[in-house]
Scaffold this active site. Structure first.
Site, PDB file in Angstrom:
ATOM      1  N   VAL A 169       0.844  -1.200   0.000  1.00 15.99           N
ATOM      2  CA  VAL A 169       0.000   0.000   0.000  1.00 15.99           C
ATOM      3  C   VAL A 169       0.876   1.245   0.000  1.00 15.99           C
ATOM      4  CG1 VAL A 169      -1.950   1.151   1.082  1.00 15.99           C
ATOM      5  CG2 VAL A 169      -1.670  -1.316   1.346  1.00 15.99           C
ATOM      6  N   ASP A 170       1.926   1.240   0.797  1.00 21.25           N
ATOM      7  CA  ASP A 170       2.845   2.378   0.803  1.00 21.25           C
ATOM      8  C   ASP A 170       3.497   2.566  -0.564  1.00 21.25           C
ATOM      9  OD1 ASP A 170       2.506   3.267   3.396  1.00 21.25           O
ATOM     10  OD2 ASP A 170       4.071   2.004   4.218  1.00 21.25           O
ATOM     11  N   VAL A 171       3.947   1.465  -1.165  1.00 20.28           N
ATOM     12  CA  VAL A 171       4.634   1.565  -2.458  1.00 20.28           C
ATOM     13  C   VAL A 171       3.668   2.039  -3.539  1.00 20.28           C
ATOM     14  CG1 VAL A 171       5.815   0.258  -4.256  1.00 20.28           C
ATOM     15  CG2 VAL A 171       6.392  -0.137  -1.859  1.00 20.28           C
TER      16      VAL A 171
END
Length: 392
Positions: A169-171
């Protein structure tokens, strides 16, 4: 010179989503000034082991901060806030991932910095966005994988829901942030005006559910956890072999016919239960055990070679050490040597005229502070005074 040469990015973010976007800009030639807390810096500088022996830099920090300039400024103090405003006035982009309203309390929110610089593209990354009942909540990748639906379709049917092995999700949010900022810069070229971008980890997680969420929206049915199997394609999963495991990724009926012929069971493609993909999906519980028995007859390497020759998609499940010795990885230069014991993964964007510069090291904490503040017009005495006052 990279395609973003001449663009200045003020990176106020930390950990992963924001820094990932900032690294994209740095790789593409932008000047990225990463502002960090004096003394400690980005939290991920201490997230280890492992650490690079030669420099003590954490592998985590290394993955998302290549090519940036590190400047230390205490944003909690008025003098530090004034420095941020001066930097923003000369920047094209601001990246930040503070909690909702966090920078506004310091006079550094989009309403403040965009008023100073009407051409500024200000990108805010939060857990749940700038609106809605959850906007005040903190956001963490693991939490988003659960709340955004990813874990409901990840894992084996009779096991517990599982997260992905990487902070996807961060990436993804970092990549969406980079895309949004680039779009805003293109639009600015027409209007001459910047704007505020509101990006939420929660929104991104739901958006990247792709065909799974689309299937729900079409059918109203919750997809089930299938482990490594695919909800809409069969056979498309991991199978055991004589000495390990193999990914078999049959994408159409012709590939299936070629595979079962190769496996010594051509009659399976003529069986009305398995002749087409919808039939194979409907009858997967019957077909998969038959294929499992066939695939146990050869090693993974033997299957890979045979599948490649027959034009059927398949492959091994590599460990990172396997990638290190993979001829495709070596030919493409996917692993980069940055010097001083640092190795990194190359930027996957390949340009014919303006290549990415992904060979620069991440910065040691605060190494560009004096240079950046000098370019901002501060004298040596002023910089020394800021250091004495622990502003930088």
């Amino acid at each position: 010179m990279g395609p973003l040469s001449g663009i200045k990015v003020l990176d106020l973010s930390r950990v992963l989503a924001g820094p990932w976007a900032g690294q994209v800009f740095a790789d593409l030639g932008a000047e990225v000034i990463k502002v960090e807390r004096p003394g400690a810096g980005d939290d991920t500088r201490a997230w280890g082991p492992p650490f690079v022996p030669e420099s003590g830099m954490s592998a985590y920090f290394l993955c998302a901060n290549r090519g940036k300039k590190s400047v230390t400024i205490d944003m909690g103090k008025p003098t530090g806030q004034a420095l941020i405003k001066r930097l923003a006035a000369e920047s094209d982009v601001v990246l930040e991932n503070f909690k909702f309203g966090g920078l506004s309390k310091l006079g550094l929110g989009p309403e403040h910095l965009c008023a100073l610089n009407s051409k500024l593209v200000y990108c805010s990354i939060t857990g749940f966005g700038q609106t809605g009942p959850y906007r005040h909540r903190a956001g963490y990748d693991f939490l988003m994988q659960g709340m955004g639906g990813l874990m409901s379709v990840t894992g084996v049917p009779d096991g517990e829901p599982m997260k992905a092995g990487v902070a996807v999700v961060d990436v993804f949010t970092g990549m969406y942030a980079a895309t949004a900022v680039l779009a805003a810069l293109v639009e600015r070229g027409r209007s001459g005006k910047g704007q505020h971008i509101d990006l939420a980890l929660f929104d991104v997680q739901i958006a990247t559910m792709a065909n799974q969420i689309s299937s729900y929206l079409v059918s109203g049915q919750q997809p089930t956890r299938l482990g490594n199997a695919h909800p809409s394609i069969v056979p498309y999963q991991v199978f055991p072999t004589a000495d390990g495991h193999l990914i078999l990724a049959v994408g159409n009926d012709d590939q299936f016919a070629r595979f079962v012929k190769l496996a010594g069971a051509p009659h399976l493609s003529a069986d009305p239960r398995f002749a087409t993909n919808p039939q194979r999906v409907q009858n997967r519980a019957v077909l998969v055990p038959l294929l499992e028995e066939l695939l146990l007859n050869r090693t993974t390497k033997e299957w890979c070679e045979a599948l490649e020759a027959a034009g059927v998609p398949g492959g091994p499940i590599n460990r990172f050490s396997d990638l290190d010795n993979d001829p495709q990885v070596q030919e493409r230069g996917i692993f980069r040597d940055l010097g001083d014991g640092m190795r990194a993964v190359a930027n996957p964007m390949r340009f014919s005229r303006t290549p990415a510069d992904d060979t620069r090291q991440p910065p040691a904490l605060g190494t560009a502070t004096d240079d950046v503040l000098t370019e901002l017009g501060l004298s040596g005495d002023e910089i020394a005074a800021l250091r004495t006052d622990r502003i930088i």
